[in-house]
Design a protein around this motif. Sequence first.
Motif, PDB file in Angstrom:
ATOM      1  N   VAL A  43      -1.731   4.386   8.601  1.00 20.11           N
ATOM      2  CA  VAL A  43      -1.110   3.084   8.383  1.00 20.11           C
ATOM      3  C   VAL A  43       0.383   3.236   8.632  1.00 20.11           C
ATOM      4  O   VAL A  43       1.059   4.003   7.953  1.00 20.11           O
ATOM      5  CB  VAL A  43      -1.369   2.570   6.955  1.00 20.11           C
ATOM      6  N   VAL A  44       0.877   2.483   9.615  1.00 20.01           N
ATOM      7  CA  VAL A  44       2.288   2.551   9.996  1.00 20.01           C
ATOM      8  C   VAL A  44       2.991   1.296   9.490  1.00 20.01           C
ATOM      9  O   VAL A  44       2.590   0.179   9.815  1.00 20.01           O
ATOM     10  CB  VAL A  44       2.444   2.686  11.524  1.00 20.01           C
ATOM     11  N   PHE A  45       4.029   1.508   8.699  1.00 17.45           N
ATOM     12  CA  PHE A  45       4.831   0.405   8.151  1.00 17.45           C
ATOM     13  C   PHE A  45       6.231   0.531   8.725  1.00 17.45           C
ATOM     14  O   PHE A  45       6.963   1.466   8.393  1.00 17.45           O
ATOM     15  CB  PHE A  45       4.857   0.490   6.620  1.00 17.45           C
ATOM     16  N   VAL A  46       6.578  -0.379   9.610  1.00 17.32           N
ATOM     17  CA  VAL A  46       7.875  -0.318  10.288  1.00 17.32           C
ATOM     18  C   VAL A  46       8.817  -1.338   9.666  1.00 17.32           C
ATOM     19  O   VAL A  46       8.494  -2.513   9.569  1.00 17.32           O
ATOM     20  CB  VAL A  46       7.733  -0.612  11.801  1.00 17.32           C
ATOM     21  N   THR A  47       9.979  -0.854   9.252  1.00 19.02           N
ATOM     22  CA  THR A  47      11.022  -1.754   8.768  1.00 19.02           C
ATOM     23  C   THR A  47      12.177  -1.696   9.750  1.00 19.02           C
ATOM     24  O   THR A  47      12.392  -0.681  10.413  1.00 19.02           O
ATOM     25  CB  THR A  47      11.523  -1.347   7.364  1.00 19.02           C
ATOM     26  N   GLY A  48      12.890  -2.779   9.843  1.00 20.44           N
ATOM     27  CA  GLY A  48      14.055  -2.821  10.720  1.00 20.44           C
ATOM     28  C   GLY A  48      15.177  -1.986  10.145  1.00 20.44           C
ATOM     29  O   GLY A  48      15.331  -1.877   8.942  1.00 20.44           O
ATOM     30  N   ALA A  49      15.926  -1.374  11.017  1.00 18.44           N
ATOM     31  CA  ALA A  49      17.098  -0.608  10.583  1.00 18.44           C
ATOM     32  C   ALA A  49      18.295  -1.547  10.572  1.00 18.44           C
ATOM     33  O   ALA A  49      18.671  -2.081  11.602  1.00 18.44           O
ATOM     34  CB  ALA A  49      17.345   0.558  11.531  1.00 18.44           C
ATOM     35  N   PRO A  50      18.876  -1.791   9.396  1.00 21.16           N
ATOM     36  CA  PRO A  50      20.013  -2.700   9.359  1.00 21.16           C
ATOM     37  C   PRO A  50      21.214  -2.132  10.099  1.00 21.16           C
ATOM     38  O   PRO A  50      21.428  -0.923  10.112  1.00 21.16           O
ATOM     39  CB  PRO A  50      20.315  -2.854   7.866  1.00 21.16           C
ATOM     40  N   ALA A  51      21.946  -3.011  10.726  1.00 23.51           N
ATOM     41  CA  ALA A  51      23.164  -2.595  11.431  1.00 23.51           C
ATOM     42  C   ALA A  51      24.246  -2.372  10.388  1.00 23.51           C
ATOM     43  O   ALA A  51      24.955  -3.282   9.993  1.00 23.51           O
ATOM     44  CB  ALA A  51      23.577  -3.667  12.429  1.00 23.51           C
ATOM     45  N   ALA A  52      24.345  -1.138   9.907  1.00 26.76           N
ATOM     46  CA  ALA A  52      25.236  -0.806   8.800  1.00 26.76           C
ATOM     47  C   ALA A  52      26.692  -1.100   9.133  1.00 26.76           C
ATOM     48  O   ALA A  52      27.475  -1.431   8.251  1.00 26.76           O
ATOM     49  CB  ALA A  52      25.066   0.658   8.412  1.00 26.76           C
ATOM     50  N   THR A  85     -11.689   1.366  -0.734  1.00 32.56           N
ATOM     51  CA  THR A  85     -12.599   1.552   0.399  1.00 32.56           C
ATOM     52  C   THR A  85     -13.156   2.960   0.497  1.00 32.56           C
ATOM     53  O   THR A  85     -14.123   3.187   1.229  1.00 32.56           O
ATOM     54  CB  THR A  85     -11.902   1.223   1.733  1.00 32.56           C
ATOM     55  N   GLY A  86     -12.537   3.910  -0.194  1.00 32.06           N
ATOM     56  CA  GLY A  86     -12.988   5.288  -0.114  1.00 32.06           C
ATOM     57  C   GLY A  86     -12.581   5.982   1.174  1.00 32.06           C
ATOM     58  O   GLY A  86     -13.190   6.964   1.578  1.00 32.06           O
ATOM     59  N   VAL A  87     -11.545   5.478   1.811  1.00 27.07           N
ATOM     60  CA  VAL A  87     -11.072   6.040   3.074  1.00 27.07           C
ATOM     61  C   VAL A  87      -9.808   6.845   2.816  1.00 27.07           C
ATOM     62  O   VAL A  87      -8.929   6.404   2.075  1.00 27.07           O
ATOM     63  CB  VAL A  87     -10.766   4.911   4.089  1.00 27.07           C
ATOM     64  N   GLN A  88      -9.719   8.030   3.429  1.00 29.78           N
ATOM     65  CA  GLN A  88      -8.476   8.788   3.352  1.00 29.78           C
ATOM     66  C   GLN A  88      -7.480   8.152   4.304  1.00 29.78           C
ATOM     67  O   GLN A  88      -7.786   7.920   5.475  1.00 29.78           O
ATOM     68  CB  GLN A  88      -8.693  10.235   3.740  1.00 29.78           C
ATOM     69  N   VAL A  89      -6.306   7.850   3.796  1.00 22.77           N
ATOM     70  CA  VAL A  89      -5.294   7.150   4.568  1.00 22.77           C
ATOM     71  C   VAL A  89      -4.003   7.938   4.564  1.00 22.77           C
ATOM     72  O   VAL A  89      -3.597   8.479   3.537  1.00 22.77           O
ATOM     73  CB  VAL A  89      -5.037   5.740   3.982  1.00 22.77           C
ATOM     74  N   GLU A  90      -3.379   7.967   5.718  1.00 24.34           N
ATOM     75  CA  GLU A  90      -2.041   8.537   5.830  1.00 24.34           C
ATOM     76  C   GLU A  90      -1.073   7.371   5.989  1.00 24.34           C
ATOM     77  O   GLU A  90      -1.248   6.548   6.893  1.00 24.34           O
ATOM     78  CB  GLU A  90      -1.969   9.461   7.046  1.00 24.34           C
ATOM     79  N   PHE A  91      -0.089   7.276   5.127  1.00 21.53           N
ATOM     80  CA  PHE A  91       0.904   6.206   5.170  1.00 21.53           C
ATOM     81  C   PHE A  91       2.160   6.736   5.841  1.00 21.53           C
ATOM     82  O   PHE A  91       2.715   7.748   5.414  1.00 21.53           O
ATOM     83  CB  PHE A  91       1.212   5.718   3.755  1.00 21.53           C
ATOM     84  N   VAL A  92       2.594   6.058   6.904  1.00 18.48           N
ATOM     85  CA  VAL A  92       3.766   6.495   7.652  1.00 18.48           C
ATOM     86  C   VAL A  92       4.806   5.373   7.668  1.00 18.48           C
ATOM     87  O   VAL A  92       4.691   4.429   8.451  1.00 18.48           O
ATOM     88  CB  VAL A  92       3.401   6.892   9.102  1.00 18.48           C
ATOM     89  N   PRO A  93       5.806   5.440   6.791  1.00 19.11           N
ATOM     90  CA  PRO A  93       6.899   4.467   6.873  1.00 19.11           C
ATOM     91  C   PRO A  93       7.906   4.935   7.919  1.00 19.11           C
ATOM     92  O   PRO A  93       8.194   6.125   8.029  1.00 19.11           O
ATOM     93  CB  PRO A  93       7.498   4.486   5.470  1.00 19.11           C
ATOM     94  N   THR A  94       8.400   4.007   8.696  1.00 23.16           N
ATOM     95  CA  THR A  94       9.387   4.353   9.712  1.00 23.16           C
ATOM     96  C   THR A  94      10.293   3.156   9.927  1.00 23.16           C
ATOM     97  O   THR A  94       9.997   2.048   9.496  1.00 23.16           O
ATOM     98  CB  THR A  94       8.694   4.807  11.025  1.00 23.16           C
ATOM     99  N   ARG A  95      11.399   3.411  10.598  1.00 24.87           N
ATOM    100  CA  ARG A  95      12.357   2.337  10.875  1.00 24.87           C
ATOM    101  C   ARG A  95      12.572   2.208  12.364  1.00 24.87           C
ATOM    102  O   ARG A  95      12.547   3.192  13.097  1.00 24.87           O
ATOM    103  CB  ARG A  95      13.691   2.625  10.205  1.00 24.87           C
ATOM    104  N   GLY A  96      12.797   0.973  12.779  1.00 29.02           N
ATOM    105  CA  GLY A  96      13.066   0.725  14.180  1.00 29.02           C
ATOM    106  C   GLY A  96      12.305  -0.486  14.691  1.00 29.02           C
ATOM    107  O   GLY A  96      11.875  -1.346  13.924  1.00 29.02           O
ATOM    108  N   ASP A  97      12.114  -0.528  15.984  1.00 30.98           N
ATOM    109  CA  ASP A  97      11.388  -1.610  16.629  1.00 30.98           C
ATOM    110  C   ASP A  97       9.886  -1.362  16.461  1.00 30.98           C
ATOM    111  O   ASP A  97       9.409  -0.268  16.806  1.00 30.98           O
ATOM    112  CB  ASP A  97      11.753  -1.650  18.119  1.00 30.98           C
TER     113      ASP A  97
END
Length: 146
Positions: A43-52, A85-97
């Motif tokens: 499971v890939v969760f992409v958040t935007g990278a704020p323009a700091a 669901t009984g499913v093994q899940v890998e959670f991958v948070p990342t930033r970008g497009d």
Amino acid sequence: MQFELGTDGPKVIVVGVDGSDTSMRAGAYAAGLARRQRARLVVVFVTGAPAASRLVAEAAGAVEQAINESIEDMRRQVHEGALHTGVQVEFVPTRGDPYNELIRIATELRADAVVVGASRRFGHRFVGSLAVRLVKSGRWPVTVVP
């Protein structure tokens, strides 16, 4: 010429989620598919990278905290869904497009399938949604969940 790895069905399924109703349905669909196929679900969760550089220090801190909270909330939801669901899940948070990040992660993991939710934004009918762009890339079977 590429060769078939000799498996029936997907062994690695990548699903993109962003918290929207359609992406959460895509996550549920991908979990069911992974369970039936005994596949690895990422499971890939992409958040935007704020323009700091455009944010003042206080606002940048608040934005960073909000992003971290959304990542932890999604991690919790994914964990609860995996238990259900009984499913093994890998959670991958990342930033970008989202498009670039899903392409990068699916390529790195040698994904067999990508699942995303359909876009609800009006302009995407004309410009192209994430799902359309992934399908056009032609790298994996892409399932678009309404």
